[in-house]
Design an enzyme around this catalytic site. Structure first.
Site, PDB file in Angstrom:
ATOM      1  N   ARG A 102      -2.820   8.166   5.827  1.00 27.60           N
ATOM      2  CA  ARG A 102      -3.929   8.467   4.912  1.00 27.60           C
ATOM      3  C   ARG A 102      -5.093   8.920   5.776  1.00 27.60           C
ATOM      4  NH1 ARG A 102      -6.226   4.953  -0.087  1.00 27.60           N
ATOM      5  NH2 ARG A 102      -4.429   6.018  -0.990  1.00 27.60           N
ATOM      6  N   HIS A 129      -2.648  14.111  -3.060  1.00 25.89           N
ATOM      7  CA  HIS A 129      -2.169  12.724  -3.136  1.00 25.89           C
ATOM      8  C   HIS A 129      -0.777  12.740  -3.795  1.00 25.89           C
ATOM      9  CE1 HIS A 129      -2.273   8.516  -2.969  1.00 25.89           C
ATOM     10  NE2 HIS A 129      -3.235   8.228  -3.819  1.00 25.89           N
ATOM     11  N   GLN A 132       1.027   9.438  -5.186  1.00 22.99           N
ATOM     12  CA  GLN A 132       0.421   9.003  -6.441  1.00 22.99           C
ATOM     13  C   GLN A 132       1.037   9.762  -7.613  1.00 22.99           C
ATOM     14  OE1 GLN A 132      -2.199   6.684  -7.221  1.00 22.99           O
ATOM     15  NE2 GLN A 132      -1.336   7.145  -9.217  1.00 22.99           N
ATOM     16  N   ASP A 223     -10.007  10.211 -12.992  1.00 26.54           N
ATOM     17  CA  ASP A 223     -10.139   9.596 -11.666  1.00 26.54           C
ATOM     18  C   ASP A 223     -11.637   9.474 -11.368  1.00 26.54           C
ATOM     19  OD1 ASP A 223      -9.676   8.638  -9.092  1.00 26.54           O
ATOM     20  OD2 ASP A 223      -9.141  10.595  -8.245  1.00 26.54           O
ATOM     21  N   CYS A 263      -5.482   6.862 -11.523  1.00 28.34           N
ATOM     22  CA  CYS A 263      -4.776   6.463 -10.297  1.00 28.34           C
ATOM     23  C   CYS A 263      -5.319   5.158  -9.721  1.00 28.34           C
ATOM     24  CB  CYS A 263      -4.837   7.580  -9.274  1.00 28.34           C
ATOM     25  SG  CYS A 263      -6.520   7.980  -8.788  1.00 28.34           S
ATOM     26  N   ARG A 291       3.895   3.022  -8.207  1.00 28.35           N
ATOM     27  CA  ARG A 291       3.741   3.467  -6.817  1.00 28.35           C
ATOM     28  C   ARG A 291       4.853   2.864  -5.958  1.00 28.35           C
ATOM     29  NH1 ARG A 291      -1.291   5.019  -5.040  1.00 28.35           N
ATOM     30  NH2 ARG A 291      -0.145   5.644  -3.180  1.00 28.35           N
TER      31      ARG A 291
HETATM   32  N1   CP Z   1      -4.375   5.077  -6.079  1.00 26.89           N
HETATM   33  C1   CP Z   1      -4.469   4.757  -4.775  1.00 26.89           C
HETATM   34  O1   CP Z   1      -4.016   5.489  -3.886  1.00 26.89           O
HETATM   35  O2   CP Z   1      -5.035   3.536  -4.535  1.00 26.89           O
HETATM   36  P1   CP Z   1      -5.479   2.978  -3.115  1.00 26.89           P
HETATM   37  O3   CP Z   1      -6.592   3.833  -2.635  1.00 26.89           O
HETATM   38  O4   CP Z   1      -5.889   1.558  -3.362  1.00 26.89           O
HETATM   39  O5   CP Z   1      -4.302   3.054  -2.188  1.00 26.89           O
HETATM   40  N1  NVA Z   2      -9.713  10.792  -5.622  1.00 26.20           N
HETATM   41  C1  NVA Z   2      -9.724   9.448  -5.103  1.00 26.20           C
HETATM   42  C2  NVA Z   2      -8.361   8.831  -5.208  1.00 26.20           C
HETATM   43  C3  NVA Z   2      -8.280   7.399  -4.767  1.00 26.20           C
HETATM   44  C4  NVA Z   2      -6.907   6.872  -4.811  1.00 26.20           C
HETATM   45  C5  NVA Z   2     -10.200   9.467  -3.669  1.00 26.20           C
HETATM   46  O1  NVA Z   2      -9.775  10.323  -2.906  1.00 26.20           O
HETATM   47  O2  NVA Z   2     -11.005   8.593  -3.296  1.00 26.20           O
END
Ligand code: CP
Ligand code: NVA
Length: 328
Positions: A102, A129, A132, A223, A263, A291
């Site tokens: 990530r 993502h 997700q 989101d 998400c 997930r």
């Molecule tokens: N939806 C998601 O990726 O959650 P986290 O940021 O908690 O991993």
């Molecule tokens: N769009 C959000 C998703 C979190 C899972 C972010 O990138 O923070």
């Protein structure tokens, strides 16, 4: 080496197989536990941003199939700072069988994949993502029994999740509408890529009108207005996005049978109200649980594919050696 960096990198056939595998693994998990398909395998998880779902679901997915996961915090790795990305990829790839990362920059997961001797999975970047969205497709499939022709409305900031949803809509034949304010709509590049991926079959509409976006939708998705890394813009975004809040009024424009997805993490009272998040149409926690199942399928799929490639490589090496001997 096959990596899982984006929905657009795979064929719809492969993605469909991963979803079928996710359905089977979820069923098996619920009826006593998974077989140790990845016994002795290790996943290295690089996190440059916080996480609840991604971190825990990947770790538990590995545990359920007999494997092991290692969490590597930003301070430990110093990706591209303490050490170059290319060196991290080659060193870590010598210890573990698969890497999940990530990062902020999408280029950074691409660079990891470029140098890694083992498969790399994108656990969220500023651009996309995909894990997700595989869980989202699994959830929609569970709720409607199909993906093709489903009317998916995304409301709010067009971000990394939106980009992956667009690619998934192209791959699986969903009809997508995006309701976002000017300046926060999907890029032309992302829209073009999704259209190209679907061989111009994708039906997509972008509007600034949130009610028009959700009209007759089967799925209403939202989101956060401020993604990780955009914190400095939070106050300004709070001025722009309130008309895009998913509340009972907005939801009344969708089909009666519509489900609501997010998400998570949710900023209750901003992009979604408590009434909707906890209401009868919400599938937020089924989606979050998925997930686990979707990523387990991705891990099994990638590692089985890597094992098959290694087998083929060994056979070829043996044949080359034999041919060399014969020539002598
Ligand atoms: N939806 C998601 O990726 O959650 P986290 O940021 O908690 O991993
Ligand atoms: N769009 C959000 C998703 C979190 C899972 C972010 O990138 O923070």
């Amino acid at each position: 080496m096959k990596h899982f960096l984006d929905i657009a990198d795979w064929t719809s056939g492969d993605l469909g197989t991963m979803l079928e595998l996710a359905v089977a693994l979820k069923k098996e998990h619920r009826s006593g536990g998974n077989k140790p398909l990845l016994a002795g395998k290790a996943l290295g998880m690089i996190f440059q941003k916080p996480s609840l779902r991604t971190r825990v679901s990947f770790e538990m997915a590995m545990q359920h199939v007999g494997g092991h996961a290692l969490y590597l915090s930003p301070q430990e790795i110093g990706l591209g700072e303490r050490e170059s990305i290319a060196d991290v990829a080659r060193v870590l790839g010598g210890y573990v069988d698969i890497i999940m990362a990530r990062t902020f920059d999408h280029d950074h997961v691409q660079e990891l994949a470029c140098w890694s001797p083992v498969p790399v999975v994108n656990g969220l970047t500023d651009y996309s993502h995909p894990c997700q969205v595989m869980a989202d497709m699994l959830t929609i499939y569970e709720c409607f029994g199909r993906l093709e022709g489903i009317r998916l409305a995304y409301v709010g900031d067009s971000n990394n999740v939106t980009t992956s949803l667009l690619m998934a809509a192209a791959q699986f034949g969903l009809h997508m509408t995006v309701g976002s304010p000017d300046g926060y709509q999907p890029s032309e590049a992302a829209l073009d890529k999704a259209r190209e991926l679907s061989q111009n079959q994708l039906s997509v509409e972008v509007t600034t009108d949130p009610a028009a976006a959700v009209a007759d939708a089967d799925v209403v998705y939202t989101d956060t207005w401020t993604s990780m890394g955009q914190e400095e813009e939070a106050e300004q975004r709070r001025q722009v996005f309130p008309p895009y809040q998913v509340n009972d009024d907005l939801l009344s424009h969708a089909a009666d049978h519509a489900i609501v997805l997010h998400c998570l993490p949710a900023h209750r009272g901003e992009e979604i109200t408590d009434d909707v998040a906890d209401g009868p149409q919400s599938r937020l926690f089924q989606q979050a649980e998925n997930r686990l199942h979707a990523q387990k399928a991705i891990l099994v799929y990638l590692l089985q594919e890597a094992a098959q490639m290694a087998k083929k490589g060994n056979k070829k090496d043996k044949k080359d050696k034999k041919d060399k001997k014969k020539k002598k």
